[in-house]
Enzyme design. Structure first.
Site, short mmCIF file in Angstrom:
data_model
loop_
_atom_site.label_atom_id
_atom_site.label_comp_id
_atom_site.label_asym_id
_atom_site.label_seq_id
_atom_site.Cartn_x
_atom_site.Cartn_y
_atom_site.Cartn_z
N TYR A 57 -2.01 -11.38 -17.80
CA TYR A 57 -3.46 -11.27 -17.59
C TYR A 57 -3.96 -12.49 -16.86
O TYR A 57 -3.61 -13.62 -17.22
CB TYR A 57 -4.18 -11.16 -18.94
CG TYR A 57 -4.87 -9.83 -19.11
CD1 TYR A 57 -5.86 -9.45 -18.20
CD2 TYR A 57 -4.54 -8.95 -20.13
CE1 TYR A 57 -6.49 -8.21 -18.31
CE2 TYR A 57 -5.16 -7.72 -20.25
CZ TYR A 57 -6.14 -7.36 -19.34
OH TYR A 57 -6.74 -6.15 -19.45
N GLU A 59 -7.56 -12.99 -15.50
CA GLU A 59 -8.96 -12.89 -15.09
C GLU A 59 -9.44 -14.22 -14.52
O GLU A 59 -9.15 -15.29 -15.06
CB GLU A 59 -9.83 -12.46 -16.27
CG GLU A 59 -9.64 -10.99 -16.58
CD GLU A 59 -10.46 -10.50 -17.76
OE1 GLU A 59 -11.35 -11.25 -18.23
OE2 GLU A 59 -10.20 -9.38 -18.22
N ASP A 203 -14.61 -1.13 7.57
CA ASP A 203 -13.61 -0.57 6.65
C ASP A 203 -12.41 -0.17 7.50
O ASP A 203 -12.41 0.87 8.16
CB ASP A 203 -14.21 0.63 5.92
CG ASP A 203 -13.25 1.18 4.86
OD1 ASP A 203 -12.03 0.92 4.97
OD2 ASP A 203 -13.72 1.88 3.94
N THR A 229 -7.66 -1.07 2.43
CA THR A 229 -6.58 -0.83 1.49
C THR A 229 -5.33 -1.47 2.08
O THR A 229 -5.31 -1.87 3.24
CB THR A 229 -6.35 0.68 1.26
OG1 THR A 229 -6.17 1.30 2.52
CG2 THR A 229 -7.51 1.31 0.53
N LYS A 232 -1.74 1.86 3.70
CA LYS A 232 -1.70 2.89 4.76
C LYS A 232 -0.85 2.35 5.91
O LYS A 232 0.35 2.12 5.71
CB LYS A 232 -3.12 3.28 5.15
CG LYS A 232 -3.91 3.87 3.95
CD LYS A 232 -5.27 4.37 4.35
CE LYS A 232 -5.97 5.09 3.21
NZ LYS A 232 -6.88 4.22 2.45
N1 DSN Z 1 -7.83 9.09 0.60
C1 DSN Z 1 -7.82 8.28 1.78
C2 DSN Z 1 -7.34 9.04 2.99
O1 DSN Z 1 -6.48 9.87 2.82
O2 DSN Z 1 -7.80 8.77 4.08
C3 DSN Z 1 -9.14 7.66 2.02
O3 DSN Z 1 -9.58 7.08 0.85
#
Ligand code: DSN
Length: 420
Positions: A57, A59, A203, A229, A232
């Protein structure tokens, strides 16, 4: 089915679960994965995300934790953040957001009050739920106003964005999305945000790997906050980061913790650090450019087979296909392609007359197939399989789908999946 030697403890303790993991490994190995937000992480990323860092943990932030025993964890988090700032050319990186939606919610917390106006691209036009779309908390706790693409070109109309921003004066403007096949003009968005007095949030979840690899312009010189994110095109674990100028660092950090989250997922932070290290290598630049070259080649091949591509093609990793002219709904096509070993997702297209759960389009992309080593010379075969799959979907021809599945599996066997 033989259990994988890679997970002997799991196989012994929970054979039922181990069988499911093994089946998923098989599926990811045998199929042509075209969902543009998915990828294959390296073995190193996979190992880092399954470590004892899971047990801790933490925090707070490095040097300012609410728990002791952070001798190693602090270094892990500092390493990940330093690699992010170096790779993306930003002042500050927060590597704690659990995923893209919490990361974006933290941005609202940092810069807006409930009820404030926020602006983003409409979800059915290619935006994201968290850019102020109605069914998301961001569209109910805040007043979301939405821009789109032009019906005739499929491109973002920056004049419309400017007019809307000056009329509505949003606190936040989001650019980026989930079904945008074209380059995002971050400079133009920054100018609009400046005129409107808004915070610009880029984003880049979909294109982070392309930005890191120099295959898409960077938002760093233009955006107040960059949200992404890590799983990807960046090819890391499932996680997220918020990056910003120094002036916004405190607000962003405070919003992530204690504003929104508790303890960071340290095993994910470690895997993000590994992925960022990999993305800083020259070979990752090659990867990012190959993703785009493959997408362009695939788009050309599909167009030559009569497919209607939103915006006419692609500049990045993603292709959005409107199947209205093929007389097959997107969902029917996606399910048929899945049976043919080609994994895509059904998707709305701009101005879609059909409902989101049964829309007109499918969305495909090249990050995963490029990670497996497929190149431009393979794209005619990929386009052919999609064409045959869609034709078979229309005709209800299961034998044709089975034949495609066998051909797909044969090719994929020659290109082992990284990490598996
Ligand atoms: N779920 C993602 C996508 O497939 O583009 C976006 O959050």
């Amino acid at each position: 089915m033989t259990l994988p030697l890679a997970h002997p403890a799991l196989a012994a303790a929970d054979p039922e679960l181990a069988r499911l993991v093994a089946a998923e490994e098989r599926l990811q190995a045998d199929t042509l994965r075209l969902i543009p937000s998915e990828n294959y992480v390296s073995r190193a990323v996979l190992e880092a995300s399954g470590t004892v860092l899971q047990n801790k943990y933490s925090e707070g932030y490095p040097g300012r934790r609410y728990y002791e025993g952070q001798q190693n964890i602090d270094q892990v988090e500092r390493l990940a953040a330093a690699r992010a700032t170096a790779l993306f050319g930003v002042d500050h990186a927060n590597v704690q957001p659990y995923s893209g939606s919490p990361a974006n919610l933290a941005v609202y917390l940092a810069f807006a009050e409930p009820g404030d106006t926020v602006m983003g691209m409409a979800l059915p036009m290619g935006g994201h739920l968290t850019h102020g779309w109605g069914v998301s908390a961001t569209g109910t706790w805040f007043r979301g106003v939405q821009y789109g693409v032009r019906q005739d070109t499929g491109l973002i109309d920056l004049d419309q964005v400017r007019d809307l921003a000056l009329k509505e004066r949003p606190k936040l403007i989001f650019c980026g999305g989930t079904a945008l096949p074209r380059t995002i003009d971050f400079g133009a968005f920054a100018e609009i945000a400046r005129e409107a007095g808004a915070v610009l949030v880029a984003d880049i979840a979909h294109i982070a790997g392309l930005v890191a690899g120099g295959a898409h312009p960077s938002p760093a010189p233009h955006a107040d906050v960059v949200s992404t994110t890590t799983h990807k095109t960046l090819r890391g674990p499932r996680g997220a980061m918020l990056m910003c100028r120094e002036e916004h660092a405190k607000a962003v950090d405070k919003a992530v913790f204690p504003g929104l989250q508790g303890g960071p997922h340290n095993q994910t932070t470690a895997a993000i650090a590994v992925a960022l290290h990999e993305a800083a290598q020259p070979s990752f630049r090659d990867y990012a450019h190959a993703v785009v070259a493959n997408a362009r080649a695939l788009a050309e091949q599909l167009a030559a087979r009569g497919f209607d591509l939103v915006s006419g093609g692609t500049d990045n990793h993603l292709i959005l296909i409107d199947l209205s002219g093929k007389d097959v709904p997107g969902k029917t096509a996606a399910k048929a392609l899945d049976r043919a070993g080609i994994v895509v997702n059904y998707n709305t297209v701009p101005y879609d007359p059909r409902k989101p759960f049964d829309p007109s389009g499918i969305r495909i992309g090249t990050p995963s197939l490029t990670s497996r080593g497929l190149g431009v010379s393979h794209m005619p075969a990929v386009a052919d399989w999609i064409d045959r799959g869609v034709t078979a979907a229309r005709a209800g021809d299961e034998a044709a789908l089975t034949a495609v599945r066998a051909e797909v599996a044969e090719l994929m066997a020659a290109f082992p999946a990284p990490g598996l």
